[in-house]
Design a protein around this motif. Structure first.
Motif, PDB file in Angstrom:
ATOM      1  N   ASP A  61       0.834  -1.199   0.000  1.00 35.11           N
ATOM      2  CA  ASP A  61       0.000   0.000   0.000  1.00 35.11           C
ATOM      3  C   ASP A  61       0.875   1.258   0.000  1.00 35.11           C
ATOM      4  N   GLU A  62       0.236   2.395  -0.196  1.00 36.21           N
ATOM      5  CA  GLU A  62       0.960   3.664  -0.301  1.00 36.21           C
ATOM      6  C   GLU A  62       1.851   3.927   0.912  1.00 36.21           C
ATOM      7  N   CYS A  63       1.340   3.635   2.106  1.00 37.93           N
ATOM      8  CA  CYS A  63       2.144   3.856   3.313  1.00 37.93           C
ATOM      9  C   CYS A  63       3.342   2.903   3.350  1.00 37.93           C
ATOM     10  N   ASP A  64       3.161   1.686   2.828  1.00 36.34           N
ATOM     11  CA  ASP A  64       4.261   0.722   2.773  1.00 36.34           C
ATOM     12  C   ASP A  64       5.320   1.158   1.769  1.00 36.34           C
ATOM     13  N   VAL A  65       4.874   1.658   0.632  1.00 33.92           N
ATOM     14  CA  VAL A  65       5.795   2.149  -0.392  1.00 33.92           C
ATOM     15  C   VAL A  65       6.681   3.230   0.213  1.00 33.92           C
ATOM     16  N   LYS A  66       6.065   4.132   0.961  1.00 33.50           N
ATOM     17  CA  LYS A  66       6.811   5.214   1.616  1.00 33.50           C
ATOM     18  C   LYS A  66       7.885   4.642   2.547  1.00 33.50           C
ATOM     19  N   ASP A  67       7.524   3.640   3.335  1.00 34.05           N
ATOM     20  CA  ASP A  67       8.479   3.028   4.268  1.00 34.05           C
ATOM     21  C   ASP A  67       9.619   2.335   3.531  1.00 34.05           C
ATOM     22  N   TRP A  68       9.286   1.552   2.498  1.00 33.23           N
ATOM     23  CA  TRP A  68      10.327   0.834   1.756  1.00 33.23           C
ATOM     24  C   TRP A  68      11.272   1.792   1.030  1.00 33.23           C
TER      25      TRP A  68
END
Length: 111
Positions: A85-92
């Motif tokens: 998800d978008e929040c995961d993309v940001k973290d990665w």
């Protein structure tokens, strides 16, 4: 009726756990961190944030080739649009940038 033992207190974050547990930072530990990243890539759960933050904290203790593997895995997942998800993309992507800065010397070993 089966009685279950009381659950032991588990610290709220991996950083808290590191303060009270000693783990040998050897080649096996490094490989386990690669496995953790591969497990969490694309998961879309809280494990993404926990994994990213834990890896940032232990990065100086990982084998150089395993840091490269983690970076490559993130880059491949990014190009295939499977980071989550978008929040995961940001973290990665934050971890990817953190690794770039670390490898280039932009982050000191003790940060």
């Amino acid at each position: 009726m089966v009685k279950r033992p009381a659950k032991k207190h588990i610290p709220c974050s991996p950083i808290d756990a590191m303060q009270s547990v000693s783990v040998p930072c050897d080649e096996r530990f490094s490989k386990m961190m690669v496995s953790a990243v591969r497990y969490a890539l694309g998961r879309r759960t809280y494990i993404v944030w926990d994994t990213v933050n834990y890896i940032k904290h232990v990065l100086p203790y990982l084998q150089r080739n395993d840091v490269h593997t983690i970076y490559t895995d993130i880059a491949e997942a990014e190009s295939e649009k499977r980071l989550g998800d978008e929040c995961d993309v940001k973290d990665w992507l934050a971890l990817k940038k953190y690794i770039e800065d670390y490898v280039s010397g932009g982050i000191a070993n003790n940060e």
